[in-house]
Design an enzyme around this catalytic site. Structure first.
Site, PDB file in Angstrom:
ATOM      1  N   ARG A 126      34.331 -44.447  15.622  1.00 17.17           N
ATOM      2  CA  ARG A 126      34.145 -43.123  15.035  1.00 17.17           C
ATOM      3  C   ARG A 126      32.730 -42.879  14.539  1.00 17.17           C
ATOM      4  O   ARG A 126      32.105 -41.896  14.914  1.00 17.17           O
ATOM      5  CB  ARG A 126      35.132 -42.904  13.888  1.00 17.17           C
ATOM      6  N   HIS A 157      40.653 -37.116  23.243  1.00 21.28           N
ATOM      7  CA  HIS A 157      40.361 -37.270  21.804  1.00 21.28           C
ATOM      8  C   HIS A 157      41.404 -36.527  20.984  1.00 21.28           C
ATOM      9  O   HIS A 157      41.193 -35.385  20.582  1.00 21.28           O
ATOM     10  CB  HIS A 157      38.954 -36.714  21.527  1.00 21.28           C
ATOM     11  N   TYR A 188      34.560 -17.566  20.546  1.00 21.41           N
ATOM     12  CA  TYR A 188      33.491 -16.601  20.786  1.00 21.41           C
ATOM     13  C   TYR A 188      32.302 -17.192  21.535  1.00 21.41           C
ATOM     14  O   TYR A 188      31.571 -16.469  22.202  1.00 21.41           O
ATOM     15  CB  TYR A 188      32.987 -16.022  19.454  1.00 21.41           C
TER      16      TYR A 188
END
Length: 751
Positions: free
Chosen positions: A36, A82, A127
């Protein structure tokens, strides 16, 4: 005795809580460290970044393609590779697209991807649109060439690359930050051409020293530019150990009498800097600045304009102050902690890091060449079989037409392998033309030449090293650019002293009987005309300047200092000194002093003792003050008085019996602290019992008048009038006229 992990009758494993928690926490911490938070030395990416880049390549979002909605990419990433939160995944994608966060952005974003003022102000993923940048080719171009290990995804339905075959040391180029369990990483970005040159040097001269490498890698190179002001020696220490700190500073120019900041340090918000400057202006700590504004736009991403109050302002001094007190200058931590090739986290210096990456790159190129050699040899094998078929075309056609098992027959007749026979059987009729034989022989010759070249390269370390070098040089030429952050060695900025920032103007500091303080501009104010809290009244005042320290003397003989300009305005009723100081319980404040450190004042106690002291001796920063005047038991502290410069000044002292003594000030010694010498002859027993005490003192110079206050009336005594009360220090003086023997205080006028 049962074993620790024995199953009970329900088939449930039992473990001691200590063993279970230790194992669970260790597994969690290793997961955070390896999967991570820390980047891998090979491709310089964390797992989420690697999965985003690979998923985008699988979606066909190459640099030459059209942008696609970021939500599409995020969906693929979390659905296939993931299984974590979509917002965290999208934030990682945005970070790789921000040109002010990444020195060489990996993602090409279209839409609102945040701004330097607020990097997290990006629009929602529905967007924005994104695709891979040209630089991403450095990470992905060799994925399909047998260069990477493939591992199953989280549900075992797909495979993903364990690492990307980076052609350049991305771990240094874009840097990394991350916090794991018990460790962290902070790697600043660097210039591609400089790092590539250092890699080439290390390939050509494996024994090159760190100093040799630092001839190329001069220091970090931020996407936002700015100046790195740490010394070369400090940077060399960082690169030697992989740990340390360095400082970066904004760049500015002077335009038409205005200061224009054009480059900010890495991850510094221009809006935040303006807020910090504005806060100082509101606090009146920047009197030399008149205005500031933000003129940043698309053409000028950073343009902060600071307007000085006049052209006489020292611009360098002002900027040095702003560098010291705002984010225009910042310190950066370096901790080059990466996951090494052996899968373990390790902090590396520059040379060790480059050596580790070059070993990774050499291994990657070796795997690529071996994979290609295998493909070439397989193709040559097929071509050999096809050539046999063309040379014996009629026989091949006969076998195919009449044999029940043509593959076996071909293999037996021409001693072919199964793969060759299969290729012959899959050959289309159109490929049986005469020209096809020439094409096969041409392809054979070309592949044979490539095979020989691959074998020679794989067999020679020198040739392999040269190939790695040439590819690094080519990529540096293709993707590299000029350095943005200049390296200018400068001393750390110093803030302007607070007293220098304050406008010097006359002030009157007033103290009430209850210990409330306030200050008014000017010396012409009458403190007695001001309003006070109910039950409170004026006690004393001192006149000085706003740049000086006001000193307050308490009833125990301790002195406390506060800057005059920080005192509350006289427009209100002030504030209690006990809120800003820590005096002893029950202490009151009988006096205030203000002036230059060399000014002389007289401190005295009601027991008749006192001394001359320099005001600077009373200055201190401790809220609890400093002990100055030793007050005998049962006695009080008198209001301190300033001494005039006149050598023939007289010190006047009056007691509770109305006796006035005047003697030359020179007879009283100058001390830094203590009880002092006897000023007025009062018996110790009378002083301790309170039967007699010194009421007040005053210093009178020629031309000045002493005013004696008694019962609301004033009696004036000129310097000459004091001749009738002259004596030596320690005497009891002469008695004042009848009706003036109950003295409340002494004041000096004129001069």
């Amino acid at each position: 005795m049962t074993s620790q992990n024995e199953l009970n009758f329900e088939g449930v494993e039992r473990l001691p809580l200590r063993a279970f928690t230790e194992k669970a926490y260790l597994e969690y911490s290793m997961y955070v460290i390896l999967d991570r938070a820390l980047p891998n030395v090979g491709d310089g990416l964390k797992p989420v970044q690697r999965r985003i880049v690979y998923a985008m390549s699988e979606l066909g979002l190459a640099a030459a393609s059209k942008h696609k909605k970021s939500a599409r990419t995020v969906g693929d990433v979390i659905g296939k590779f993931h299984p974590h939160g979509d917002s965290a995944c999208y934030e990682a994608l945005v970070l790789m697209a921000q040109p002010f966060s990444y020195r060489y952005p990996i993602v090409d974003g279209q839409g609102n991807f945040g701004s330097p003022d607020d990097p997290k102000s990006f629009a929602a993923m529905r967007y924005t649109e994104s695709k891979l940048s040209r630089y991403a080719e450095v990470l992905l171009s060799e994925v399909g060439d047998g260069t990477v290990d493939w591992v199953p995804n989280f549900d075992g339905t797909l495979e993903e690359p364990a690492l990307l075959p980076a052609r350049l040391p991305n771990v240094l180029l874009n840097g990394a930050t991350g916090i794991a369990v018990g460790m962290a990483t902070d790697i600043p970005p660097h210039n591609l051409r400089e790092v590539a040159a250092a890699c080439v040097l290390l390939l050509e001269e494996p024994k090159a020293s760190l100093a040799d490498l630092l001839q190329h890698v001069q220091g970090p190179d931020f996407p936002t530019g700015a100046e790195i002001i740490s010394s070369r020696e400090d940077l060399a220490k960082i690169y030697a150990t992989g740990n340390g700190t360095f400082r970066a500073r904004a760049r500015y120019e002077s335009e038409d009498g205005e200061i224009v900041v054009t480059e900010l340090p890495y991850q510094v918000s221009g809006a935040r800097v303006l807020e910090q400057i504005a806060a100082q202006m509101r606090a009146k700590k920047l009197p030399m600045i008149e205005d500031l504004r933000d003129e940043s736009d698309h053409e000028h991403p950073t343009r902060l304009v600071i307007t000085p109050r006049s052209n006489r302002v020292d611009v360098e001094q002002v900027m040095a102050h702003l560098f010291a007190t705002t984010d225009l200058e910042r310190s950066y931590r370096v901790n080059m902690n990466v996951i090494a090739r052996d899968g373990r986290p390790r902090v590396m210096g520059l040379k060790a890091l480059l050596e580790e990456w070059l070993a990774f790159r050499t291994d990657t190129v070796t795997r690529r060449l071996a994979y290609r050699l295998e493909k070439v040899e397989a193709r040559l094998h097929i071509l050999d079989g096809l050539l046999v078929a063309f040379l014996n075309l009629d026989e091949v056609i006969r076998i195919v037409r009449y044999e029940d098992e043509p593959k076996v027959a071909l293999m037996q007749r021409f001693e072919l392998s199964e793969a060759q026979a299969e290729a012959i059987l899959e050959t289309k009729l159109r490929h049986l033309a005469k020209l096809e034989e020439m094409k096969i022989r041409g392809e054979q010759a070309k592949l044979a030449e490539e095979r020989d070249d691959l074998r020679r390269t794989l067999a020679s370390k020198a040739r392999l090293k040269r190939l790695v070098r040439d590819e690094i040089v080519a990529d540096a030429e293709k993707y590299g650019d000029a350095r943005r952050s200049r390296l200018v060695e400068r001393a750390a900025a110093q803030a302007i002293a607070e007293t220098e920032l304050v406008v010097s103007e006359p002030v009157t500091v007033m103290l009430s009987r209850s210990g409330w303080v306030r200050a008014a501009k000017g010396h012409d104010i009458d403190p007695r005309t001001l309003s006070y809290k109910t039950g409170d009244e004026f006690r004393t005042a001192a006149r000085g300047r706003s740049t000086q320290l006001a000193v307050f003397l308490d009833s125990t003989g301790r002195a406390y200092s506060l800057p005059a300009h920080t005192l509350p305005s006289a427009r209100g009723q002030g504030e209690p000194l006990s809120g800003r100081l820590d005096p002893p319980d029950g202490a009151t404040f009988p006096g205030v002093l203000i002036g230059e450190p060399e000014d002389r004042w007289v401190l005295a106690s009601g027991a008749g003792y006192g001394f001359v002291v320099r005001l600077g001796e009373l200055h201190g920063r401790n809220r609890a003050g400093k002990a100055i005047l030793k007050v005998p038991d049962g006695s009080s502290v008198l209001e301190p008085v300033p001494l005039p410069e006149a050598e023939d000044a007289l010190l006047a002292a009056v007691n509770t019996d109305g006796r006035l003594l005047a003697f030359p000030v020179g007879e009283l010694p100058e001390l830094p602290r203590g009880k002092g010498n006897k000023i007025f002859g009062i018996a110790s027993k009378k002083a301790a019992s309170g039967e007699e005490a010194l009421v007040a003192i005053a210093a009178v110079a020629p031309g000045q008048t002493l005013r004696v206050r008694s019962g609301g009336r004033h009696m004036s005594l000129t310097y000459r009038d004091l001749a009738g009360y002259r004596g030596e220090r320690g005497q009891r003086g002469a008695v004042l006229p009848r009706g003036w023997r109950k003295v409340e205080g002494l004041e000096v006028e004129g001069g």
